[in-house]
Design a protein around this motif. Structure first.
Motif, PDB file in Angstrom:
ATOM      1  N   THR A 105      -1.508   2.952  12.113  1.00 40.48           N
ATOM      2  CA  THR A 105      -2.681   2.785  11.234  1.00 40.48           C
ATOM      3  C   THR A 105      -2.282   2.866   9.760  1.00 40.48           C
ATOM      4  OG1 THR A 105      -3.144   5.161  11.453  1.00 40.48           O
ATOM      5  CG2 THR A 105      -4.283   3.688  12.969  1.00 40.48           C
ATOM      6  N   LEU A 106      -2.194   4.034   9.229  1.00 41.14           N
ATOM      7  CA  LEU A 106      -1.849   4.225   7.825  1.00 41.14           C
ATOM      8  C   LEU A 106      -0.445   3.726   7.513  1.00 41.14           C
ATOM      9  CD1 LEU A 106      -3.350   7.819   7.453  1.00 41.14           C
ATOM     10  CD2 LEU A 106      -4.259   5.739   6.396  1.00 41.14           C
ATOM     11  N   ALA A 122      -7.591   1.298   7.192  1.00 44.92           N
ATOM     12  CA  ALA A 122      -6.565   2.109   7.858  1.00 44.92           C
ATOM     13  C   ALA A 122      -7.062   3.529   8.112  1.00 44.92           C
ATOM     14  CB  ALA A 122      -5.294   2.134   7.012  1.00 44.92           C
ATOM     15  N   LEU A 123      -7.806   4.082   7.165  1.00 42.41           N
ATOM     16  CA  LEU A 123      -8.363   5.424   7.343  1.00 42.41           C
ATOM     17  C   LEU A 123      -9.336   5.454   8.523  1.00 42.41           C
ATOM     18  CD1 LEU A 123      -9.027   6.490   3.632  1.00 42.41           C
ATOM     19  CD2 LEU A 123      -7.515   7.659   5.252  1.00 42.41           C
ATOM     20  N   ARG A 156      -0.349   7.647  13.319  1.00 46.77           N
ATOM     21  CA  ARG A 156      -0.087   7.329  11.911  1.00 46.77           C
ATOM     22  C   ARG A 156       0.692   6.023  11.729  1.00 46.77           C
ATOM     23  NH1 ARG A 156       3.023  11.774   8.558  1.00 46.77           N
ATOM     24  NH2 ARG A 156       4.567  11.307  10.165  1.00 46.77           N
ATOM     25  N   VAL A 213       1.475   3.511   0.998  1.00 48.34           N
ATOM     26  CA  VAL A 213       0.657   4.666   1.378  1.00 48.34           C
ATOM     27  C   VAL A 213       1.544   5.794   1.904  1.00 48.34           C
ATOM     28  CG1 VAL A 213      -1.034   5.542   3.036  1.00 48.34           C
ATOM     29  CG2 VAL A 213      -1.471   3.414   1.816  1.00 48.34           C
ATOM     30  N   VAL A 242      -3.517  11.674   2.290  1.00 48.17           N
ATOM     31  CA  VAL A 242      -3.256  10.241   2.127  1.00 48.17           C
ATOM     32  C   VAL A 242      -3.237   9.898   0.642  1.00 48.17           C
ATOM     33  CG1 VAL A 242      -4.005   7.906   2.712  1.00 48.17           C
ATOM     34  CG2 VAL A 242      -4.422   9.791   4.315  1.00 48.17           C
ATOM     35  N   VAL A 292      -6.827   0.134   2.692  1.00 47.10           N
ATOM     36  CA  VAL A 292      -6.666   1.590   2.841  1.00 47.10           C
ATOM     37  C   VAL A 292      -7.859   2.164   3.592  1.00 47.10           C
ATOM     38  CG1 VAL A 292      -6.420   3.793   1.646  1.00 47.10           C
ATOM     39  CG2 VAL A 292      -5.251   1.758   0.768  1.00 47.10           C
ATOM     40  N   ALA A 314       1.321   9.503   3.838  1.00 43.47           N
ATOM     41  CA  ALA A 314       0.347  10.239   4.649  1.00 43.47           C
ATOM     42  C   ALA A 314       1.005  11.397   5.387  1.00 43.47           C
ATOM     43  CB  ALA A 314      -0.336   9.297   5.635  1.00 43.47           C
TER      44      ALA A 314
END
Length: 756
Positions: free
Chosen positions: A519-520, A460-461, A516, A526, A447, A457, A528
């Protein structure tokens, strides 16, 4: 063309003529070239392929993010602590004492850092019988295997103190040491064995030490020169150890082949009563040309690897292309010079009881009573008498052998697939995967954010961690490791499915396609990408799948054009491609049957592992398509030669096949023996490569060249040489064939005239 005079022309004839007249200059230039290539290459050094260039898709993106950030991941190690009979649980004092002892013991070695307890990281199995102590090796990960011995000894000592528990270590460093101890010299010994094996077969084939040494010497010097050239070229196209090993294999194969073709023809012409100078000129104009056509075709096939977009394949293709080109040039330049220098001394070092009839030929100088191989003469008698039946039977047999290839499955082999249960560490790998599915090879999410500690962030993680488990892609624990200075985070996700790459692949798809994005993916800026073993296998497969069509099209199209120009026959060009594809298909079928399904695997010391290594099918296609052209060009050239002398089609076919049978058989036996050596290695991927190459060469030199080719050409008759009028504008790259009898005298090789 049976009587009169002909004009010998072509690059091979001119090169051979010049070398024969300037013998010492030709030898000196070759030696100087080899020495300079090695010296400059050694001074320049070799640039290795970067990890990011070896991969494809998201895996490549992740590797480049890590490289750009300057983060060097340490070699991670894991100690499995497991109850032997299930009576001891992770909550019991004995188990906790063992965990504490492992943490203390590995820490005292001074070789590790970041030691974590399973009670802190929650790495305890659901049944409570197993737990993982994790840590990193200090220093460079590439050399961690050299420093892991004290750690392994410490873990082993703790294991002896707790007899009711199984305490074993596994990781990048421990696996590297284990494999180096068990198989470190395996591959190198196979490479070193190839040369003595080739020399032994050549001694039997020629019956004389000097004649046998020539092909080996040419191959070795070509390999030495190419090794230096690879170092120079690596500054533009990075190289790796795989490219060097493939180069050695290909260089030995073609170097010996080309020299065999040339030397056998020269000896054959001398045995027929021609003086050494004339015999050498004929060999240069005929076999020399076949070497050039074959060499250019092999180079084109190897160039197909450059279209894959994968640095490892590009390196293999370029290295193979260079060694073929160097061996080809050496065959048509320094070899004629050496033969001219040696003269009759090429027969020195005769082996007793081998080829005793050659002594009589040397003094009597009479044509051999029998033309070519008796065995293949008998086979050809049947084939030419019933060409249609022979075609149906041989083609049907090869199609049946190729049939299993329809269900071919490729993947990067897991540890247990690659080595079986021959090593204790493989059993440890299986035990870790059983207790913690996917834990030994988790997916890694790299990430990258403008600020890795920004609230959105971090949120999201955390959501990614939760949804990875709730979606069913992972059973946890999901570990997050922050690199604040580089604004990166590593997220380790054990995949449901573990070492079963099909099930683990489905879990990976859930992470990439569902978890993914939800979320991220909702945080602007970002990146990832998801990497790891499972992701690497999938991305590599996808990259190769996209490269298959352009590589196949390039190799087939250019091989077709080369055959068309070399023989000025549309028919020969088409049949060449079809027969080579049939040979490759049969090799695929054997590989799938043996290594995927396990049929007869024990016969080659292997086992069915359910798949072929990802890179093998495309690699085999390129290598085999190139190498099989050696035999095809050589045999068809002799058939065409005999036909132009005035023989009937069937007589020309018989003459071409039986007179080349000896050299084709010798070359094939060498290739099969060398490739079979690699089939004896411990790694399944090397076994697959060795068996595939050996089987394909054997099929190509026997069924294809001995049965199918003559059967097809007999059925086609004069249509073999068909060239449409609208293609007559093509340049004439054929050579003037040697007549049945040639006077010993000849003039300048620049358009020299050889009188009949």
């Amino acid at each position: 063309m049976v009587n009169g005079e002909i004009r010998v022309r072509g690059i091979a004839a001119r090169a051979g003529g010049w070398s024969a007249r300037h013998r010492w200059a030709a030898v000196g230039v070759w030696v100087l070239f080899v020495v300079l290539a090695m010296g400059i290459g050694s001074a320049a050094g070799t640039v290795e392929v970067k990890e990011s260039d070896q991969l494809g898709g998201e895996t490549r993106t992740a590797a480049r993010i890590v490289e750009d950030a300057g983060i060097e991941e340490p070699a991670s190690e894991t100690v499995l602590i497991q109850s032997k009979d299930g009576s001891v649980k992770a909550t019991d004092p004995e188990f906790k004492a063992a965990v504490a002892a492992v943490v203390t013991a590995v820490g005292k070695t001074g070789e590790v850092t970041d030691v974590t307890s399973p009670y802190d990281t929650k790495t305890i199995s659901k049944d409570g019988r197993s737990a993982l102590v994790q840590f990193d090796m200090r220093g460079d990960s590439d050399t961690a295997g050299d420093r892991v011995a004290p750690v392994l000894k410490a873990v082993d000592g703790v294991g002896k103190e707790h007899s009711s528990l199984l305490i074993e270590e596994i990781g990048g460093a421990s696996m590297a040491k284990t494999f180096d101890d068990a198989f470190g010299d395996d591959f190198q010994q196979a490479e070193y064995s190839a040369v003595p094996v080739a020399l032994g077969i050549l001694l039997i084939a020629f019956g004389a030490l000097v004649a046998a040494l020539l092909p080996v010497a040419l191959a070795i010097t070509a390999i030495m020169a190419t090794t230096g050239l690879m170092s120079i070229v690596s500054h533009f196209q990075p190289m790796d150890d795989t490219a060097s090993s493939v180069m050695l294999l290909v260089g030995l194969a073609v170097g010996v082949d080309y020299c065999l073709f040339y030397l056998r023809r020269e000896r054959e012409e001398r045995a027929a009563g021609r003086d050494p100078e004339t015999a050498l000129r004929i060999a240069a104009a005929t076999s020399g040309r076949a070497v050039i056509v074959s060499g250019v075709t092999v180079c084109v096939a190897m160039a197909g690897m450059l279209f894959t977009g994968l640095a490892t394949f590009e390196a293999m293709g370029l290295a193979s292309l260079m060694v073929v080109a160097v061996a080809m040039v050496g065959s048509v330049t320094v070899l004629p010079a050496l033969l001219s220098l040696l003269g009759e001394r090429v027969e020195k070092g005769r082996i007793p009881f081998l080829h005793p009839d050659r002594r009589r030929r040397k003094t009597a100088r009479r044509r051999p009573s029998a033309e070519g191989s008796r065995f293949w003469g008998a086979v050809l008698k049947v084939v030419l008498a019933r060409p249609a039946v022979s075609l149906v039977v041989a083609a049907g047999a090869l199609l049946a052998i190729a049939a299993p290839a329809v269900g071919m499955k490729t993947q990067n082999l897991t540890l247990d697939q690659e080595f079986g249960d021959s090593l204790p560490i493989v059993q440890t790998y299986n035990r870790v995967n059983d207790a913690f599915p996917g834990g030994s090879e988790p997916a890694e999410v790299i990430v990258k954010a403008a600020d890795i500690n920004a609230p959105e962030v971090k949120t999201a993680l955390e959501r990614f961690r939760q949804q990875a488990i709730s979606s069913g892609a992972s059973r946890g624990p999901v570990e997050i490791k922050l690199h604040d200075a580089q604004n990166l985070a590593y997220v380790y996700v054990p995949l449901v499915g573990g070492s079963d790459l099909d099930k683990a692949g489905a879990s990976l798809d859930k992470l990439r396609d569902e978890v993914r994005p939800a979320t991220l993916g909702k945080v602007d800026g970002v990146q990832a990408p998801i990497t790891g073993q499972v992701a690497g296998s999938k991305d590599f497969n996808d990259q190769l799948a996209g490269a298959v069509a352009p590589v196949f099209a390039f190799v087939v199209l250019f091989a077709f054009l080369l055959m068309l120009l070399s023989f000025r026959s549309l028919t020969i060009a088409i049949t060449s491609i079809v027969l080579n594809l049939l040979s490759v298909g049969a090799a695929y079928g054997i590989l799938v049957a043996v290594f995927q399904h396990g049929w007869g695997a024990s016969l080659v010391g292997a086992e069915g592992v359910g798949a072929l290594i990802t890179w093998l099918p495309l690699f085999l296609f390129v290598i085999l398509f190139g190498l099989s052209m050696d035999y095809h060009v050589f045999v068809v050239s002799r058939i065409r030669e005999a036909r132009l002398r005035g023989r009937t089609t069937n007589e020309a076919i018989r003459h071409g096949v039986v007179t080349t049978a000896g050299v084709v058989t010798s070359a094939a036996v060498i290739m099969v023996a060398v490739f079979a050596i690699f089939g004896t290695l411990s790694m399944q991927s090397m076994k697959q490569m060795g068996v595939g190459l050996a089987a394909a060469v054997l099929i190509d030199a026997t069924i294809i060249r001995g049965v199918l080719l003559p059967a097809v050409m007999a059925l086609l008759g004069e249509r073999n040489w068909y060239l449409p009028t609208w293609l007559r504008w093509l340049p004439d790259l054929t050579h003037d064939e040697a007549p049945e009898a040639i006077a010993p005298a000849a003039r300048d090789d620049e358009g020299e005239r050889l009188r009949v």
